[in-house]
Design a protein around this motif. Sequence first.
Motif, short mmCIF file in Angstrom:
data_model
loop_
_atom_site.label_atom_id
_atom_site.label_comp_id
_atom_site.label_asym_id
_atom_site.label_seq_id
_atom_site.Cartn_x
_atom_site.Cartn_y
_atom_site.Cartn_z
N ASP A 259 0.83 -1.30 0.04
CA ASP A 259 -0.22 -0.04 -0.13
C ASP A 259 0.96 1.16 0.12
OD1 ASP A 259 1.08 -0.15 2.42
OD2 ASP A 259 -0.86 0.22 3.57
N SER A 260 2.14 1.05 -0.24
CA SER A 260 3.01 2.34 -0.23
C SER A 260 2.64 3.08 -1.54
CB SER A 260 4.63 1.97 -0.35
OG SER A 260 5.37 3.14 -0.51
N ASP A 264 2.77 3.64 -6.94
CA ASP A 264 1.96 4.28 -7.95
C ASP A 264 2.28 5.66 -8.44
OD1 ASP A 264 0.17 1.95 -7.93
OD2 ASP A 264 -0.64 2.61 -6.20
#
Length: 310
Positions: A259-260, A264
């Motif tokens: 989820d870092s 993205d």
Amino acid sequence: MTVAVYHPLEETTRWWVDALTELLPGWQVAAMDEIADPARVDYAVVWRPRPGALARCPNLRAIVSIGAGIDHVLADPALPRGVPIIRTVGRDLTQRMREYVALHVLRHHRDMPRQLQAQRERDWHAVVVPVAPRRSVGVMGLGNLGAAAARTLAGLGFATRGWARTQKSLDGVEVFAGPDRLDAFLDGCEILVNLLPLTRDTSGILDARLFGRLAEGACVINCARGAHLVDADLFAALDSGRIKQATLDVFHEEPLPADSPFWDHPAITVTPHIASRIDAATGGKLIAANLREFERTGSCPDLADAARGY
């Protein structure tokens, strides 16, 4: 002699155990977790050891870092005092770093992210950039890896500069030395490569102030340690356009969580700490040679200076 091996990835630990068992005949080599009596351990070969694990080995004669840096060993608050630490360096590590730095400097220099975006958009968009001698590239840290990377960039024709704690002489590289010369080194730098050791003085050095000294729209490559970077400052600099692109090989938390936001971000390239990752076959020979020399003489060429942090 008994050698305990620890790596956070169990499979990687097994690779190192197998390699060192073959290279150190007559020595006992085993995963640290498989050694019932820690008092039997003479040497520990580790990467990011669990806090307190080394302190449970009262007869430890030396600690070997699986890599050039020793900050991951020094980070242990219970680290036994006075136990020598041996780095793992060699031609293979240096060559890998030279390749990685050249690849990503050239990638930013030729604006490949924009070119790849054009391909995705089916846009025949020619990106024209200055030739390398008109591109200012800076390397922070001129130890074994940094000096080799700087020479490589100079050999490619870049206007190469370097910054180090003490004055050095490198053909084709303008060297700036000491804290008082950091701003002069950064001024106008278009592509910045960080290869500093991680110490109290360098932790968080890649921050908003530093980014503000670079050329507008500069690119940043961090292949040293995640703790050199102030993450929030990089995101802010990218979002404002102060920094155009970044390549990150190291992070505060590794493996990088799924989820870092790094994964993205369109202006960030993530690689999984591979810039100079050593394999067990090559690294095992270096470690075995250092262990044999240390056992024979009480020292070896790759002994680190714990007081300096590298």
